[in-house]
Design an enzyme around this catalytic site. Structure first.
Site, PDB file in Angstrom:
ATOM      1  N   GLY A 177      -0.412  -2.015   4.497  1.00  0.00           N
ATOM      2  CA  GLY A 177      -0.106  -2.784   3.289  1.00  0.00           C
ATOM      3  C   GLY A 177       0.430  -4.154   3.683  1.00  0.00           C
ATOM      4  CG  HIS A 437     -13.568 -35.271  -1.511  1.00  0.00           C
ATOM      5  ND1 HIS A 437     -14.046 -34.030  -1.162  1.00  0.00           N
ATOM      6  CD2 HIS A 437     -14.152 -36.166  -0.667  1.00  0.00           C
ATOM      7  CE1 HIS A 437     -14.906 -34.181  -0.149  1.00  0.00           C
ATOM      8  NE2 HIS A 437     -14.984 -35.459   0.161  1.00  0.00           N
TER       9      HIS A 437
HETATM   10  P1  NAI Z   1       2.526  -1.409   0.401  1.00  0.00           P
HETATM   11  O1  NAI Z   1       2.581  -0.584  -0.808  1.00  0.00           O
HETATM   12  O2  NAI Z   1       2.050  -2.812   0.328  1.00  0.00           O
HETATM   13  O3  NAI Z   1       1.615  -0.693   1.500  1.00  0.00           O
HETATM   14  C1  NAI Z   1       1.869   0.585   1.982  1.00  0.00           C
HETATM   15  C2  NAI Z   1       0.600   1.110   2.602  1.00  0.00           C
HETATM   16  O4  NAI Z   1       0.916   2.319   3.271  1.00  0.00           O
HETATM   17  C3  NAI Z   1      -0.483   1.434   1.586  1.00  0.00           C
HETATM   18  O5  NAI Z   1      -1.699   0.872   2.014  1.00  0.00           O
HETATM   19  C4  NAI Z   1      -0.514   2.965   1.588  1.00  0.00           C
HETATM   20  O6  NAI Z   1      -1.792   3.474   1.308  1.00  0.00           O
HETATM   21  C5  NAI Z   1      -0.092   3.278   3.001  1.00  0.00           C
HETATM   22  N1  NAI Z   1       0.537   4.579   3.182  1.00  0.00           N
HETATM   23  C6  NAI Z   1       1.417   5.207   2.368  1.00  0.00           C
HETATM   24  N2  NAI Z   1       1.814   6.381   2.926  1.00  0.00           N
HETATM   25  C7  NAI Z   1       1.162   6.495   4.117  1.00  0.00           C
HETATM   26  C8  NAI Z   1       1.169   7.449   5.164  1.00  0.00           C
HETATM   27  N3  NAI Z   1       1.940   8.539   5.104  1.00  0.00           N
HETATM   28  N4  NAI Z   1       0.366   7.241   6.233  1.00  0.00           N
HETATM   29  C9  NAI Z   1      -0.399   6.130   6.312  1.00  0.00           C
HETATM   30  N5  NAI Z   1      -0.437   5.187   5.349  1.00  0.00           N
HETATM   31  C10 NAI Z   1       0.345   5.353   4.276  1.00  0.00           C
HETATM   32  O7  NAI Z   1       3.997  -1.294   1.032  1.00  0.00           O
HETATM   33  P2  NAI Z   1       4.717  -2.145   2.152  1.00  0.00           P
HETATM   34  O8  NAI Z   1       3.724  -2.890   2.978  1.00  0.00           O
HETATM   35  O9  NAI Z   1       5.644  -1.210   2.822  1.00  0.00           O
HETATM   36  O10 NAI Z   1       5.531  -3.189   1.301  1.00  0.00           O
HETATM   37  C11 NAI Z   1       6.533  -2.715   0.393  1.00  0.00           C
HETATM   38  C12 NAI Z   1       6.730  -3.664  -0.730  1.00  0.00           C
HETATM   39  O11 NAI Z   1       7.268  -4.885  -0.291  1.00  0.00           O
HETATM   40  C13 NAI Z   1       5.440  -3.961  -1.456  1.00  0.00           C
HETATM   41  O12 NAI Z   1       5.622  -3.653  -2.805  1.00  0.00           O
HETATM   42  C14 NAI Z   1       5.229  -5.421  -1.274  1.00  0.00           C
HETATM   43  O13 NAI Z   1       4.763  -6.015  -2.467  1.00  0.00           O
HETATM   44  C15 NAI Z   1       6.591  -5.965  -0.890  1.00  0.00           C
HETATM   45  N6  NAI Z   1       6.412  -7.032   0.082  1.00  0.00           N
HETATM   46  C16 NAI Z   1       5.852  -8.186  -0.320  1.00  0.00           C
HETATM   47  C17 NAI Z   1       5.605  -9.189   0.568  1.00  0.00           C
HETATM   48  C18 NAI Z   1       4.953 -10.431   0.119  1.00  0.00           C
HETATM   49  O14 NAI Z   1       4.919 -10.662  -1.077  1.00  0.00           O
HETATM   50  N7  NAI Z   1       4.411 -11.236   0.995  1.00  0.00           N
HETATM   51  C19 NAI Z   1       5.950  -9.059   1.985  1.00  0.00           C
HETATM   52  C20 NAI Z   1       6.497  -7.793   2.288  1.00  0.00           C
HETATM   53  C21 NAI Z   1       6.727  -6.824   1.369  1.00  0.00           C
END
Ligand code: NAI
Length: 458
Positions: A177, A437
């Protein structure tokens, strides 16, 4: 009462709410268990990760692209502790900056874990504080795998991955993610062999299909490797980490020095004493609120990651401003569809509104337009030709439903899309708007033209 409003949590939801409340004449305090203001975003999230993303990308570009520009630099070396120190300095500067803003706005900053004693009183560090209203902005925390709790040495959360002592040789990232691809990119650029194990059959599952597939290919070109449709079942920590997972081929194992667990975040409501005041959580551990962000206690509000919606700093800030304005007796409105989402990799990915699939699933009559960055003149001058802009529009009215950008500076460009959604703009209006541009933003104008009757430069 001591205060008109006490804000619990000083992240981008809480500190922004506190400042807006104070600007509106409310006597305000903000309490946080960390001495350093700014919450997850500033201390262990968005800001330190972006500092490391910048430094690591600079290194990668110097290593691989400088000579293409006619610049010979010899072999650049990494001073990892200096890189980390720069990141820490940036964070500390903003910690002081928020403290300064609190002082300027006459907001009392209280250090301690806030617990409700009754519906108008919190206790922090043994002292009671009363208020007419409260805003809960306590954010979220990384989700653990039940069989591999974080030790921040070998089993890392995003917090641990931001404070490593040395660049690991091999890293397994569980979950492809946003956090996974951002922090995975940092270490891959610094020389770590980074391998992802993702439960679903795609990376960053919320992305529009076209963008998600192109994004994965570009990350693979940078050396990141992905194993999709694989479920991690165990992590042995005897010697480094040995990750076991179920894949199409059956049970597999893979070794690395560290595992970064990035499988999502969960709302953080621990220690608040919500039971004492009769506030119940929903099945995902979030605090239920009404359209004015009020909990079941009408004078206690909740915003940001502890309530429903995307876990994004700027979403929390908008909600914080909205509640502060409501408390000051003003009308306020938040257009959730216009909240952008950015992944700060290289190229960046930025999206706002509906993906093509989402729009179709909603029964909308959809027309899309795309424009590749390789046909954009500015992108060619700056060697930023990787990427694509895609606009999803309503076929009949031309209203823009979604904007999806995979390109350098996508996080800046997406604001054109955010404004388009906020103002219910059509592709005709976007296509008619003059774009300087040469700029990357011309790719948006061309994508709008692609929806109508074809871009100029394709
Ligand atoms: P995420 O929800 O973006 O991604 C988690 C990923 O882990 C998903 O693809 C899911 O399918 C996978 N997953 C879940 N359980 C699993 C397992 N047991 N084994 C393998 N894969 C598994 O969550 P993430 O990356 O931890 O981020 C958390 C939150 O923080 C998000 O809601 C995100 O929006 C926010 N965030 C936002 C950022 C930004 O806006 N640039 C930067 C960092 C975080």
């Amino acid at each position: 009462m001591d205060y008109d409003v006490i804000v619990i949590g000083s992240g981008p939801g809480g500190y922004v709410a506190a400042i807006k409340a104070a600007q509106n004449g409310l006597k305000t305090a903000c309490v946080d268990k960390r001495r350093e203001l700014g919450g997850t975003c500033l201390n262990v999230g968005c800001i330190p990760s972006k500092a490391l993303l910048h430094a690591s990308e600079f290194f990668r570009k110097t290593l691989h692209e400088a000579s293409d520009l006619g610049i010979e630099l010899g072999t650049p070396k990494i001073d990892f502790s200096k890189m980390m120190a720069r990141k820490n300095e940036i964070v500390a500067g903003f910690n002081q900056g928020i403290a300064g803003l609190f002082k300027k706005n006459k907001i009392d900053s209280i250090v301690g874990t806030a617990t409700f004693k009754d519906a108008n009183t919190i206790t922090a560090e043994g002292k009671d504080y009363t208020a007419k209203n409260f805003i809960i902005a306590t954010g979220s925390e990384p989700t653990e795998l039940p069989f591999a709790p974080f030790d921040e040495k070998k089993i890392l959360s995003s917090t641990g991955a931001l404070v490593l002592d040395a660049v690991p040789k091999k890293m397994i990232v569980v979950g492809a993610g946003v956090i996974g691809v951002e922090l995975g990119s940092v270490y891959a650029r610094l020389g770590t062999e980074v391998h992802f194990i993702e439960f679903l059959d795609r990376i960053c599952p919320a992305l529009d299909d076209t963008i998600g597939k192109a994004f994965q290919k570009l990350l693979e070109k940078q050396g990141l490797t992905f194993e999709l449709s694989a479920k991690v079942t165990a992590i042995d920590q005897t010697n480094g980490v040995k990750v076991s997972y179920e894949a199409k081929e059956g049970t597999q194992t893979r070794d690395a020095d560290v595992a970064l667990i990035a499988v999502g975040r969960r709302p953080y409501t621990q220690d608040l004493g919500l039971d004492t005041i009769g506030i119940k959580l929903d099945d995902k551990g979030r605090i239920p609120v009404d359209t004015s962000f009020a909990t079941s206690q009408p004078h206690i509000y909740a915003i940001g990651d502890v309530i429903d919606g995307p876990m994004l700093a700027h979403k929390a800030s908008e909600e914080g401003i909205a509640v502060a304005e409501l408390l000051a007796g003003k009308r306020t409105h938040l257009e959730y569809i216009a909240i952008p989402n950015v992944i700060y990799t290289d190229p960046e990915v930025a999206t706002v509104g509906l993906s093509e699939t989402d729009a179709k699933n909603m029964g909308l009559n959809v027309k899309t337009g795309q424009f590749p960055l390789k046909a954009n003149s500015r992108a060619r001058c700056t060697s930023d030709t990787d990427g694509i802009v895609k606009i999803v529009a309503d076929k009949d009215s031309g209203h823009i439903l979604g904007v999806h950008i995979l390109s350098a500076h996508a996080g800046e460009l997406i604001e054109i899309g955010a404004l388009a959604l906020e103002k219910r703009t059509t592709v005709f209006e976007l296509a008619k708007t003059s774009h300087a541009h040469p700029t990357l933003s011309e790719a948006l104008k061309e994508a709008a033209m692609a929806v109508i009757d074809g871009p100029i430069h394709m």
